[in-house]
Motif scaffolding. Structure first.
Motif, PDB file in Angstrom:
ATOM      1  N   LYS A   1     -12.260  -5.993   6.681  1.00 15.37           N
ATOM      2  CA  LYS A   1     -11.016  -5.241   6.418  1.00 15.37           C
ATOM      3  C   LYS A   1     -10.048  -5.360   7.586  1.00 15.37           C
ATOM      4  O   LYS A   1      -9.360  -4.403   7.955  1.00 15.37           O
ATOM      5  CB  LYS A   1     -11.316  -3.769   6.098  1.00 15.37           C
ATOM      6  CG  LYS A   1     -12.030  -3.584   4.769  1.00 15.37           C
ATOM      7  CD  LYS A   1     -12.027  -2.142   4.291  1.00 15.37           C
ATOM      8  CE  LYS A   1     -12.902  -1.256   5.122  1.00 15.37           C
ATOM      9  NZ  LYS A   1     -13.189   0.035   4.473  1.00 15.37           N
TER      10      LYS A   1
ATOM     11  N   PHE B   1      -5.793   1.802  -3.740  1.00 18.09           N
ATOM     12  CA  PHE B   1      -6.216   0.464  -3.340  1.00 18.09           C
ATOM     13  C   PHE B   1      -6.437  -0.440  -4.551  1.00 18.09           C
ATOM     14  O   PHE B   1      -6.597  -1.655  -4.387  1.00 18.09           O
ATOM     15  CB  PHE B   1      -7.494   0.541  -2.492  1.00 18.09           C
ATOM     16  CG  PHE B   1      -7.244   1.023  -1.092  1.00 18.09           C
ATOM     17  CD1 PHE B   1      -6.674   0.189  -0.143  1.00 18.09           C
ATOM     18  CD2 PHE B   1      -7.566   2.322  -0.731  1.00 18.09           C
ATOM     19  CE1 PHE B   1      -6.427   0.635   1.148  1.00 18.09           C
ATOM     20  CE2 PHE B   1      -7.327   2.784   0.556  1.00 18.09           C
ATOM     21  CZ  PHE B   1      -6.762   1.936   1.507  1.00 18.09           C
TER      22      PHE B   1
ATOM     23  N   ALA C   1     -11.149  -0.349  -1.544  1.00 13.24           N
ATOM     24  CA  ALA C   1     -10.686  -1.076  -0.367  1.00 13.24           C
ATOM     25  C   ALA C   1     -11.712  -2.102   0.110  1.00 13.24           C
ATOM     26  O   ALA C   1     -11.350  -3.201   0.543  1.00 13.24           O
ATOM     27  CB  ALA C   1     -10.347  -0.097   0.761  1.00 13.24           C
ATOM     28  N   ASP C   2     -12.990  -1.768   0.053  1.00 10.24           N
ATOM     29  CA  ASP C   2     -14.021  -2.690   0.536  1.00 10.24           C
ATOM     30  C   ASP C   2     -14.109  -3.944  -0.321  1.00 10.24           C
ATOM     31  O   ASP C   2     -14.291  -5.048   0.200  1.00 10.24           O
ATOM     32  CB  ASP C   2     -15.382  -1.994   0.562  1.00 10.24           C
ATOM     33  CG  ASP C   2     -15.497  -0.989   1.695  1.00 10.24           C
ATOM     34  OD1 ASP C   2     -15.340  -1.394   2.858  1.00 10.24           O
ATOM     35  OD2 ASP C   2     -15.723   0.202   1.423  1.00 10.24           O
TER      36      ASP C   2
ATOM     37  N   GLY D   1     -10.065   6.740  -1.855  1.00 10.21           N
ATOM     38  CA  GLY D   1     -10.035   5.440  -1.177  1.00 10.21           C
ATOM     39  C   GLY D   1     -10.886   4.360  -1.804  1.00 10.21           C
ATOM     40  O   GLY D   1     -11.059   3.296  -1.198  1.00 10.21           O
ATOM     41  N   GLN D   2     -11.424   4.567  -3.014  1.00 11.69           N
ATOM     42  CA  GLN D   2     -12.288   3.551  -3.612  1.00 11.69           C
ATOM     43  C   GLN D   2     -11.545   2.231  -3.798  1.00 11.69           C
ATOM     44  O   GLN D   2     -10.359   2.207  -4.108  1.00 11.69           O
ATOM     45  CB  GLN D   2     -12.811   4.030  -4.974  1.00 11.69           C
ATOM     46  CG  GLN D   2     -14.117   4.778  -4.915  1.00 11.69           C
ATOM     47  CD  GLN D   2     -14.031   6.043  -4.094  1.00 11.69           C
ATOM     48  OE1 GLN D   2     -13.067   6.783  -4.208  1.00 11.69           O
ATOM     49  NE2 GLN D   2     -15.023   6.311  -3.275  1.00 11.69           N
TER      50      GLN D   2
ATOM     51  N   GLY E   1     -14.711  -5.488   2.997  1.00  7.89           N
ATOM     52  CA  GLY E   1     -15.291  -4.541   3.934  1.00  7.89           C
ATOM     53  C   GLY E   1     -16.808  -4.521   3.980  1.00  7.89           C
ATOM     54  O   GLY E   1     -17.377  -3.871   4.852  1.00  7.89           O
TER      55      GLY E   1
ATOM     56  N   LEU F   1      -6.452  -4.263   6.935  1.00  8.62           N
ATOM     57  CA  LEU F   1      -6.285  -2.804   6.838  1.00  8.62           C
ATOM     58  C   LEU F   1      -6.445  -2.138   8.203  1.00  8.62           C
ATOM     59  O   LEU F   1      -5.738  -1.170   8.512  1.00  8.62           O
ATOM     60  CB  LEU F   1      -7.305  -2.217   5.858  1.00  8.62           C
ATOM     61  CG  LEU F   1      -7.096  -2.496   4.373  1.00  8.62           C
ATOM     62  CD1 LEU F   1      -8.098  -1.695   3.558  1.00  8.62           C
ATOM     63  CD2 LEU F   1      -5.673  -2.145   3.937  1.00  8.62           C
TER      64      LEU F   1
ATOM     65  N   ASP G   1     -10.297   4.078   4.855  1.00  7.88           N
ATOM     66  CA  ASP G   1      -9.532   3.964   3.617  1.00  7.88           C
ATOM     67  C   ASP G   1      -8.844   5.275   3.230  1.00  7.88           C
ATOM     68  O   ASP G   1      -7.629   5.322   3.030  1.00  7.88           O
ATOM     69  CB  ASP G   1     -10.442   3.485   2.487  1.00  7.88           C
ATOM     70  CG  ASP G   1     -11.292   2.290   2.915  1.00  7.88           C
ATOM     71  OD1 ASP G   1     -10.790   1.475   3.716  1.00  7.88           O
ATOM     72  OD2 ASP G   1     -12.453   2.197   2.484  1.00  7.88           O
ATOM     73  N   SER G   2      -9.626   6.351   3.129  1.00  7.87           N
ATOM     74  CA  SER G   2      -9.019   7.629   2.758  1.00  7.87           C
ATOM     75  C   SER G   2      -8.128   8.154   3.884  1.00  7.87           C
ATOM     76  O   SER G   2      -7.117   8.823   3.615  1.00  7.87           O
ATOM     77  CB  SER G   2     -10.096   8.654   2.408  1.00  7.87           C
ATOM     78  OG  SER G   2     -10.994   8.862   3.478  1.00  7.87           O
TER      79      SER G   2
ATOM     80  N   LEU H   1       0.830  -1.206   0.000  1.00  9.26           N
ATOM     81  CA  LEU H   1       0.000   0.000   0.000  1.00  9.26           C
ATOM     82  C   LEU H   1       0.865   1.257   0.000  1.00  9.26           C
ATOM     83  O   LEU H   1       0.539   2.243  -0.666  1.00  9.26           O
ATOM     84  CB  LEU H   1      -0.936  -0.014   1.210  1.00  9.26           C
ATOM     85  CG  LEU H   1      -1.922   1.148   1.321  1.00  9.26           C
ATOM     86  CD1 LEU H   1      -2.785   1.269   0.075  1.00  9.26           C
ATOM     87  CD2 LEU H   1      -2.799   0.977   2.555  1.00  9.26           C
TER      88      LEU H   1
END
Length: 593
Positions: free
Chosen positions: A500, A477, A373-374, A370-371, A379, A503, A272-273, A249
Motif C-alpha cells: 500500500k 476504497f 484497500a488491501d 475501510g474495506q 496490502g 496510500l 485505511d479507516s 479517494l
C-alpha cells in the motif's frame, strides 16, 4: 440500503405471494423502517426498507411508476443520484419522490439496461416491465450488494440473502461438492455463481440479467477494469500517481456523505479507516462519530487496537466510541452472527463486525468503512513474492500462500461422496489469472482478489453483519473510479513501503505517522482464532450432532484429530481449521439444512 426479494413464474401460474411474504419477513433486520409487496400476476416483488435518502413514504418500495409501466425494488445507494436526476429532468422526466430508487427507474426508462453504466454506488435491483413482462436483475461492479437466485422448473426466486430463499421453501439444499472444495481450500471463498447449496446461485458482480416471460434469460458483464499500463501514464512520476489517487479517494469519500441522516466511520486504527477520517476532517466534517471495538486477550493474543484508534480520534477531535466486549458476550453473540451470514464466513472478525454493528446502530444508521484497500492497493503479504514471477509461477505462489490446503489434503478431509478427482479451486485461480487484461502476476492476483476474494469475504462480511442491525456501511476504497485508477497504477508503487505504498505516501500528508509506521494489524478476535471454553463446546457439539453425522461431509478420523488438539492446525492465514469445519456445520444447522 434494504432487503429485496421476488418471484417470477414461467409456467402460467401466479407468483406465490405467500412465499414472497416469508422472504420479506426474513429480511426485516436489513430494513427496519418499512415493508411492501407488489404482485403483477406471474411476478411479485417484496421489500424491506432502511430509510436513508428521502425518508418520506414517497421513497417506499416496491416503487411503481404507472406512467412508465415500471416497478423496482432496490438495495444500496446511488451516490450521484442528484446529478442523474437533474440530467433526466432535462430529458423531460417528472419525479414524484426525492429517492435514488426513482432515479434508477427513470434511468432505466431512458437508457435501458445501460443505466448501470451511469450509476456511482452500490446496488442490487430488480425492475419489472409491465407491458413486456420482462424482469431485469442487476448487481453493482464490486459486488457490494448481494443478490441470490433459486431456479426450479417454471420459476425463479431472488433475494438479498440466501436464508430468505430457504424461508420461501422448495430449495435443493444438498451441498455442492465444488463449492465445498472452494470453501475448504480458498478460506471460505465460494466464487459466483456458486454457493454451498446446489439449489442456490448468486448473480456475479457487474452483471445484468434480463429474464424474459418465457423463462429464457441472458446475462452480460458491464464492467471489467484492465490491470495494464497505459501510454498516457508513461511519463508519470510516483508523486503524480499519489496525487491522482488522493484526488480520486477524496471524491470517493465525499460521494459517500450523501444522506438525509448523519454519516459516521468505523475506525479500526489502521491506515485505511484513519485515512477516511482524515479526509472527512479536511472536508470540513466536525463532531464526526467514530467507533472502535476491542476484545479480551486470549492465550497471549491482544484483543484490541485502541492505542491506534485513539491517536486518530484525538488528532481529529472525533466523537469517539470505544466498545469493549468480554469473552462471555462474544460467545453469546456467535449464534446471531452465524444467523446473519448469507453464506458461512470463517474470518474471525465476522463476530467483531456483528457486535460492532449492533452497538453502532444504536446511535447512527450510516457509516463509512475501510474495506477493500488491501485488495485494491496491494496490502497483503502474498503480493510481494509474486513480483517478477511468470504467470504459472505466480499462480503456484499465490495458492501456496493463500490456500488453506492443497487438493491432496482435501481427500483426507471430505468423505468419499464429496471427494473430487480434479482440483476446481486451483483451476479457477489459473483460469482467472491467465485471462487477458492483467500485465503481471501481481496485477493478476490483485484482479483476482478484487473481483472474487474481496466480494465473497470482506465485502460480504461487512454487508451481512451491518445490515443484520439495519446499519448501512459504505466503502469508499471500492469506488469504481478509484479501483480503475488503482488497476492502472504500476504494481511496484503499490508494493512499496511494505505494501500500500501509494496510500501510505498519501497518509503521511494527512494522518499521524505512528498509525502508518506500524506492523500490519488485523481485526483481532482471539476467542475465534484460539478455541476454548464455550466456543469450543459449540463447535464440538455441532460436529458431533445427528445432522452432521447424517450429512457426513467430513471424515470422522480427521474431525477426531482436530478435536484432540483444537488449536494445533492453523491455515496459512492463521485461521483455525477446526473452526472452519465447525462453522460450516453450525451455519447449515442454523438454516435448517
Amino acid at each position: 440500503m434494504c432487503g429485496l426479494c421476488g418471484e417470477i413464474t414461467f409456467d402460467g401460474t401466479l407468483a406465490d405471494t405467500t412465499a414472497v411474504a416469508r422472504m420479506v419477513e426474513s429480511l426485516v433486520p436489513r430494513g427496519p423502517d418499512g415493508q411492501g409487496v407488489a404482485s403483477f400476476g406471474r411476478v411479485a416483488f417484496g421489500h424491506r426498507r432502511l430509510s436513508v435518502i428521502d425518508l418520506s413514504t414517497c421513497g417506499s418500495q416496491p416503487m411503481v411508476d404507472n406512467e412508465l409501466g415500471l416497478t423496482a425494488v432496490f438495495n444500496g445507494c446511488i451516490y450521484d443520484y442528484q446529478e442523474l436526476r437533474a440530467e433526466l429532468e432535462g430529458h423531460g422526466y417528472r419525479f414524484f419522490s426525492h429517492s435514488d430508487t426513482e432515479v434508477i427507474l427513470k434511468g432505466y426508462a431512458h437508457w435501458g439496461t445501460d443505466v448501470v453504466d451511469h450509476l456511482h454506488g452500490m446496488f442490487a435491483f430488480a425492475i419489472h416491465e409491465r407491458d413486456s413482462g420482462r424482469v431485469v436483475l442487476a448487481r453493482d461492479r464490486l459486488g457490494i450488494k448481494p443478490l441470490y437466485l433459486a431456479e426450479t422448473p417454471g420459476r425463479l426466486r431472488f433475494a438479498s440473502t440466501l436464508p430468505a430463499l430457504l424461508r420461501a421453501g422448495d430449495v435443493d439444499t444438498s451441498v455442492d461438492p465444488v463449492a465445498l472444495h472452494h470453501y475448504l481450500t480458498w478460506h471460505a471463498v465460494v466464487p459466483a455463481p456458486r454457493t454451498l447449496l446446489n439449489g442456490v446461485r448468486k448473480l456475479p458482480p457487474a452483471t445484468v440479467r434480463v429474464v424474459e416471460p418465457d423463462g429464457t434469460s441472458r446475462e452480460h458483464r458491464f464492467w471489467e477494469p484492465r490491470y495494464e499500463r497505459r501510454p498516457e501514464h508513461a511519463g508519470w512520476s510516483a508523486r503524480d500517481w499519489e496525487d491522482a489517487v488522493e484526488e480520486a479517494l477524496r471524491v470517493a469519500v465525499r460521494r459517500r456523505l450523501v444522506a438525509d441522516i448523519p454519516v459516521g466511520v468505523l475506525l479500526s486504527g489502521g491506515l485505511d479507516s484513519s485515512l477516511i477520517v482524515g479526509l472527512l476532517a479536511q472536508e470540513g466534517q466536525t463532531g464526526l462519530a467514530t467507533y472502535s471495538i476491542g476484545f479480551e486477550s486470549v492465550a497471549g493474543q491482544e484483543g484490541d487496537e485502541f492505542a491506534y484508534s485513539d491517536v486518530i480520534a484525538q488528532h481529529f477531535g472525533t466523537d469517539h466510541h470505544r466498545i469493549r466486549v468480554g469473552s462471555d458476550e462474544l460467545a453469546g453473540a456467535l449464534g446471531h452472527a452465524i444467523g446473519a451470514m448469507a453464506e458461512p464466513m470463517v474470518s474471525h472478525d465476522v463476530v467483531a463486525f456483528d457486535l460492532l454493528s449492533e452497538r453502532v446502530s444504536q446511535t447512527i444508521r450510516v457509516v463509512q468503512s475501510g474495506q477493500g484497500a488491501d485488495e485494491v492497493f496491494a496490502g497483503y503479504h502474498w503480493y510481494p513474492p509474486l513480483a517478477g514471477l511468470d504467470r504459472e509461477a505466480g499462480i503456484a505462489e499465490y495458492s501456496r500462500r493463500f490456500f488453506d490446503r492443497d487438493h491432496a489434503a482435501m481427500r483426507a478431509i471430505v468423505s468419499d461422496r464429496y471427494a473430487l478427482a480434479e482440483d476446481p479451486s486451483l483451476a479457477f485461480v489459473r483460469a482467472h489469472m491467465t485471462r487477458d487484461g492483467a500485465e503481471t502476476s501481481v496485477d493478476a492476483a490483485l484482479r483476482l482478489d478484487s473481483e472474487i476474494m474481496l466480494v465473497d469475504d470482506p465485502v460480504k462480511r461487512v454487508d451481512n453483519m451491518s445490515m443484520a442491525w439495519g446499519l448501512e456501511a459504505r466503502v469508499p476504497f471500492l469506488d469504481h473510479d478509484l479501483v480503475e485508477l488503482a488497476a492502472l497504477c504500476p504494481p511496484e508503487l503499490k508494493l512499496a513501503d511494505g505494501g500500500k505504498g501509494v496510500l501510505k505516501a498519501i497518509g503521511r500528508r494527512i494522518i499521524p505517522s505512528e498509525v502508518i509506521d506500524r506492523p500490519k494489524g488485523y481485526f483481532p478476535v482471539p476467542a475465534i482464532t484460539h478455541l476454548e471454553g464455550k466456543v469450543l463446546d459449540l463447535v464440538r457439539d455441532a460436529l458431533a450432532s445427528e445432522p452432521a453425522r447424517d450429512r457426513a461431509l467430513f471424515r470422522p478420523e480427521y474431525v477426531r484429530e482436530l478435536l484432540a488438539d483444537p488449536n494445533g492446525e492453523l491455515t496459512p492465514l492463521k485461521g483455525n481449521k477446526l473452526w472452519q469445519l465447525g462453522l460450516l456445520e453450525l451455519w447449515l444447522q442454523t438454516n435448517g439444512v
